[in-house]
Design a protein around this motif. Structure first.
Motif, PDB file in Angstrom:
ATOM      1  N   ILE A  85       0.857  -1.176   0.000  1.00  0.00           N
ATOM      2  CA  ILE A  85       0.000   0.000   0.000  1.00  0.00           C
ATOM      3  C   ILE A  85       0.894   1.227   0.000  1.00  0.00           C
ATOM      4  O   ILE A  85       1.787   1.359   0.845  1.00  0.00           O
ATOM      5  CB  ILE A  85      -0.935   0.019   1.228  1.00  0.00           C
ATOM      6  CG1 ILE A  85      -1.772  -1.254   1.268  1.00  0.00           C
ATOM      7  CG2 ILE A  85      -1.824   1.252   1.205  1.00  0.00           C
ATOM      8  CD1 ILE A  85      -2.677  -1.455   0.085  1.00  0.00           C
ATOM      9  N   SER A 121       3.870  -2.994   3.653  1.00  0.00           N
ATOM     10  CA  SER A 121       4.288  -4.106   2.799  1.00  0.00           C
ATOM     11  C   SER A 121       4.505  -5.323   3.680  1.00  0.00           C
ATOM     12  O   SER A 121       5.390  -5.320   4.543  1.00  0.00           O
ATOM     13  CB  SER A 121       5.580  -3.787   2.044  1.00  0.00           C
ATOM     14  OG  SER A 121       6.070  -4.959   1.401  1.00  0.00           O
ATOM     15  N   HIS A 170       3.697   3.282  -6.586  1.00  0.00           N
ATOM     16  CA  HIS A 170       3.435   1.857  -6.433  1.00  0.00           C
ATOM     17  C   HIS A 170       3.972   1.104  -7.642  1.00  0.00           C
ATOM     18  O   HIS A 170       3.873   1.574  -8.783  1.00  0.00           O
ATOM     19  CB  HIS A 170       1.924   1.642  -6.302  1.00  0.00           C
ATOM     20  CG  HIS A 170       1.531   0.243  -6.017  1.00  0.00           C
ATOM     21  ND1 HIS A 170       1.124  -0.621  -7.011  1.00  0.00           N
ATOM     22  CD2 HIS A 170       1.484  -0.460  -4.859  1.00  0.00           C
ATOM     23  CE1 HIS A 170       0.833  -1.797  -6.469  1.00  0.00           C
ATOM     24  NE2 HIS A 170       1.044  -1.726  -5.180  1.00  0.00           N
ATOM     25  N   ALA A 187      -2.991  -8.479  -9.306  1.00  0.00           N
ATOM     26  CA  ALA A 187      -2.915  -7.042  -9.054  1.00  0.00           C
ATOM     27  C   ALA A 187      -3.548  -6.301 -10.215  1.00  0.00           C
ATOM     28  O   ALA A 187      -3.549  -6.786 -11.356  1.00  0.00           O
ATOM     29  CB  ALA A 187      -1.462  -6.606  -8.875  1.00  0.00           C
ATOM     30  N   THR A 198      -4.741  -2.218 -11.988  1.00  0.00           N
ATOM     31  CA  THR A 198      -4.648  -0.766 -12.028  1.00  0.00           C
ATOM     32  C   THR A 198      -5.751  -0.243 -12.932  1.00  0.00           C
ATOM     33  O   THR A 198      -6.055  -0.837 -13.968  1.00  0.00           O
ATOM     34  CB  THR A 198      -3.288  -0.312 -12.577  1.00  0.00           C
ATOM     35  OG1 THR A 198      -2.246  -0.858 -11.762  1.00  0.00           O
ATOM     36  CG2 THR A 198      -3.159   1.195 -12.569  1.00  0.00           C
ATOM     37  N   TYR A 228      -5.403   2.592  -2.546  1.00  0.00           N
ATOM     38  CA  TYR A 228      -6.215   1.400  -2.314  1.00  0.00           C
ATOM     39  C   TYR A 228      -6.984   0.940  -3.560  1.00  0.00           C
ATOM     40  O   TYR A 228      -7.552  -0.154  -3.547  1.00  0.00           O
ATOM     41  CB  TYR A 228      -7.205   1.658  -1.167  1.00  0.00           C
ATOM     42  CG  TYR A 228      -6.536   1.773   0.177  1.00  0.00           C
ATOM     43  CD1 TYR A 228      -6.346   0.647   0.973  1.00  0.00           C
ATOM     44  CD2 TYR A 228      -6.059   2.990   0.639  1.00  0.00           C
ATOM     45  CE1 TYR A 228      -5.712   0.744   2.204  1.00  0.00           C
ATOM     46  CE2 TYR A 228      -5.426   3.097   1.866  1.00  0.00           C
ATOM     47  CZ  TYR A 228      -5.259   1.979   2.650  1.00  0.00           C
ATOM     48  OH  TYR A 228      -4.631   2.080   3.857  1.00  0.00           O
ATOM     49  N   GLU A 275      -7.375  -3.032  -6.268  1.00  0.00           N
ATOM     50  CA  GLU A 275      -7.181  -4.313  -5.574  1.00  0.00           C
ATOM     51  C   GLU A 275      -8.173  -5.358  -6.117  1.00  0.00           C
ATOM     52  O   GLU A 275      -8.985  -5.924  -5.377  1.00  0.00           O
ATOM     53  CB  GLU A 275      -7.336  -4.140  -4.063  1.00  0.00           C
ATOM     54  CG  GLU A 275      -6.195  -3.392  -3.409  1.00  0.00           C
ATOM     55  CD  GLU A 275      -4.907  -4.204  -3.374  1.00  0.00           C
ATOM     56  OE1 GLU A 275      -4.961  -5.424  -3.644  1.00  0.00           O
ATOM     57  OE2 GLU A 275      -3.848  -3.624  -3.096  1.00  0.00           O
ATOM     58  N   HIS A 317      -8.456  -8.832  -4.685  1.00  0.00           N
ATOM     59  CA  HIS A 317      -9.143  -8.992  -3.403  1.00  0.00           C
ATOM     60  C   HIS A 317     -10.567  -8.457  -3.462  1.00  0.00           C
ATOM     61  O   HIS A 317     -11.135  -8.056  -2.447  1.00  0.00           O
ATOM     62  CB  HIS A 317      -8.330  -8.335  -2.282  1.00  0.00           C
ATOM     63  CG  HIS A 317      -7.025  -9.014  -2.061  1.00  0.00           C
ATOM     64  ND1 HIS A 317      -6.925 -10.233  -1.408  1.00  0.00           N
ATOM     65  CD2 HIS A 317      -5.772  -8.694  -2.461  1.00  0.00           C
ATOM     66  CE1 HIS A 317      -5.657 -10.610  -1.402  1.00  0.00           C
ATOM     67  NE2 HIS A 317      -4.943  -9.705  -2.033  1.00  0.00           N
ATOM     68  N   SER A 318     -11.142  -8.485  -4.668  1.00  0.00           N
ATOM     69  CA  SER A 318     -12.576  -8.215  -4.809  1.00  0.00           C
ATOM     70  C   SER A 318     -13.313  -9.522  -4.538  1.00  0.00           C
ATOM     71  O   SER A 318     -12.937 -10.582  -5.042  1.00  0.00           O
ATOM     72  CB  SER A 318     -12.897  -7.694  -6.208  1.00  0.00           C
ATOM     73  OG  SER A 318     -12.441  -8.595  -7.197  1.00  0.00           O
ATOM     74  N   CYS A 360      -5.508 -13.111   2.917  1.00  0.00           N
ATOM     75  CA  CYS A 360      -5.558 -11.716   3.368  1.00  0.00           C
ATOM     76  C   CYS A 360      -6.491 -11.541   4.559  1.00  0.00           C
ATOM     77  O   CYS A 360      -6.489 -10.494   5.209  1.00  0.00           O
ATOM     78  CB  CYS A 360      -5.980 -10.792   2.236  1.00  0.00           C
ATOM     79  SG  CYS A 360      -7.760 -10.756   1.894  1.00  0.00           S
ATOM     80  N   CYS A 382     -12.029 -13.872  -2.261  1.00  0.00           N
ATOM     81  CA  CYS A 382     -11.164 -13.049  -3.110  1.00  0.00           C
ATOM     82  C   CYS A 382     -10.824 -13.765  -4.415  1.00  0.00           C
ATOM     83  O   CYS A 382     -10.536 -14.970  -4.433  1.00  0.00           O
ATOM     84  CB  CYS A 382      -9.881 -12.683  -2.382  1.00  0.00           C
ATOM     85  SG  CYS A 382     -10.130 -11.615  -0.960  1.00  0.00           S
ATOM     86  N   GLU A 400      -8.139 -13.574  -6.102  1.00  0.00           N
ATOM     87  CA  GLU A 400      -6.765 -14.065  -6.072  1.00  0.00           C
ATOM     88  C   GLU A 400      -6.658 -15.480  -5.517  1.00  0.00           C
ATOM     89  O   GLU A 400      -5.774 -16.251  -5.913  1.00  0.00           O
ATOM     90  CB  GLU A 400      -5.926 -13.103  -5.241  1.00  0.00           C
ATOM     91  CG  GLU A 400      -4.467 -13.455  -5.123  1.00  0.00           C
ATOM     92  CD  GLU A 400      -3.686 -12.379  -4.392  1.00  0.00           C
ATOM     93  OE1 GLU A 400      -3.145 -12.681  -3.311  1.00  0.00           O
ATOM     94  OE2 GLU A 400      -3.617 -11.246  -4.914  1.00  0.00           O
TER      95      GLU A 400
END
Length: 319
Positions: free
Chosen positions: A91, A102, A128, A159, A161, A174, A177, A180-181, A190, A195, A197
């Protein structure tokens, strides 16, 4: 001289003319470093082991960056950098220059930009790692034609963006992510549940195959090969990963209407079995929506270091 793990080939393309800059891309296992000359060529690109996690890891990282900068200047005495770029995982509050958290490197609220500026004696652009690599994809890579795009990196984790109206949407560090949806009710390391991931990353695909079959696969691509050969467990694990990815992309499409989703990371090397099937499943889930193009990222593992250099150049040009 600082010992490097291994030389890394030069980036896939020149950045073009501009200020000479130092560029650093810090990861959980290694730090990439390079000196970019005024023609935009990356000089001395190398990987060096990252400092071990710990309360003093920011200080040890800065010590390493100073040694790497000294090595690069010694090896290329005719090139004097005007600025430096530094990108890190976790973050990040980029405007404040703070590495907020981290888990891999063990820091909290470390003022890395100001510390690096003082130690390197140069203005430092700080951001980031994935966001910066995605920005490089937007400037010179697979997201280049699009003002509205999602860049999704699927490797050990997932990950993402968001690029909206040609600008990165950071959300205070934030946003993006996507890994981690929540999509279901399975556990995630996490601490949350459901999630993406935990089901659809390359790491999760290999891990779930091992847990459900009792056999070890050498990564997600081997799971895909086993699925193609008729392995029922591999087929189910791969199918569930694709379903989760398609669901996540459908949600992003409905909310953001991106022109494209640019997919990078290790899983993207699966090629047509990934991209063609995702296109089909995404279309099946949506109706009136504008379907995004699904395109591969172009910069690979060099995206972060190229983005770091672009950020440093932009900082120097703005000053």
């Amino acid at each position: 001289m600082t010992a490097a793990l291994a030389p890394t080939p030069a980036g896939p393309r020149s950045l073009g003319p501009g200020p000479a800059v130092l560029a650093f891309d810090v990861g959980g296992t290694d730090v990439k470093s390079a000196l970019v000359d005024r023609s935009g060529t990356l000089r001395g690109l190398r990987r060096t082991s990252s400092p071990a996690p710990g309360a003093d890891s920011p200080q040890r990282l800065l010590d390493l960056l100073v040694r790497l900068a000294d090595d690069l200047r010694e090896d290329h005495p005719g090139i004097e950098p005007d600025a430096a770029g530094l990108v890190v995982p976790g973050i990040v509050d980029a405007p404040a220059g703070i590495a907020v958290f981290s888990s891999n490197l063990g820091w909290r609220d470390a003022p890395l930009r100001d510390l690096a500026t003082a130690r390197l004696g140069l203005p430092v652009a700080f951001d980031h790692d994935v966001a910066t690599g995605s920005w490089a994809e937007h400037r010179i890579g697979g997201a280049r034609p699009f003002d509205d795009a999602v860049v999704l990196i699927i490797g050990t984790g997932v990950a993402g963006t968001l690029i909206l109206d040609g600008r990165l949407h950071a959300g205070g560090g934030y946003a993006g992510e996507i890994g981690h949806s929540p999509l279901g009710d399975w556990p995630c390391p996490c601490g949350a549940r459901g999630c993406l991931e935990a089901v659809a990353s390359a790491g999760a695909i290999a891990r779930r195959y091992r847990d459900e079959s009792g056999r070890t696969a050498d990564g997600a691509r081997e799971v895909l090969a086993l699925a193609a050969s008729g392995d029922a467990v591999a087929s189910r694990v791969w199918d569930e990963a694709l379903d989760a990815l398609a669901m996540s992309l459908a949600q992003l499409t409905a909310v953001l209407a991106p022109q494209a989703v640019v997919i990078g990371g290790g899983l993207s090397r699966a090629g047509a079995p990934l991209f063609d099937e995702l296109r089909r499943r995404l279309a099946d889930r949506l109706s009136f929506h504008r379907l995004p193009e699904l395109v591969p990222a172009e910069l690979g593992g060099d995206a972060g270091i190229l983005g770091s250099a672009l950020r440093a150049r932009a900082l120097r040009e703005a000053s």
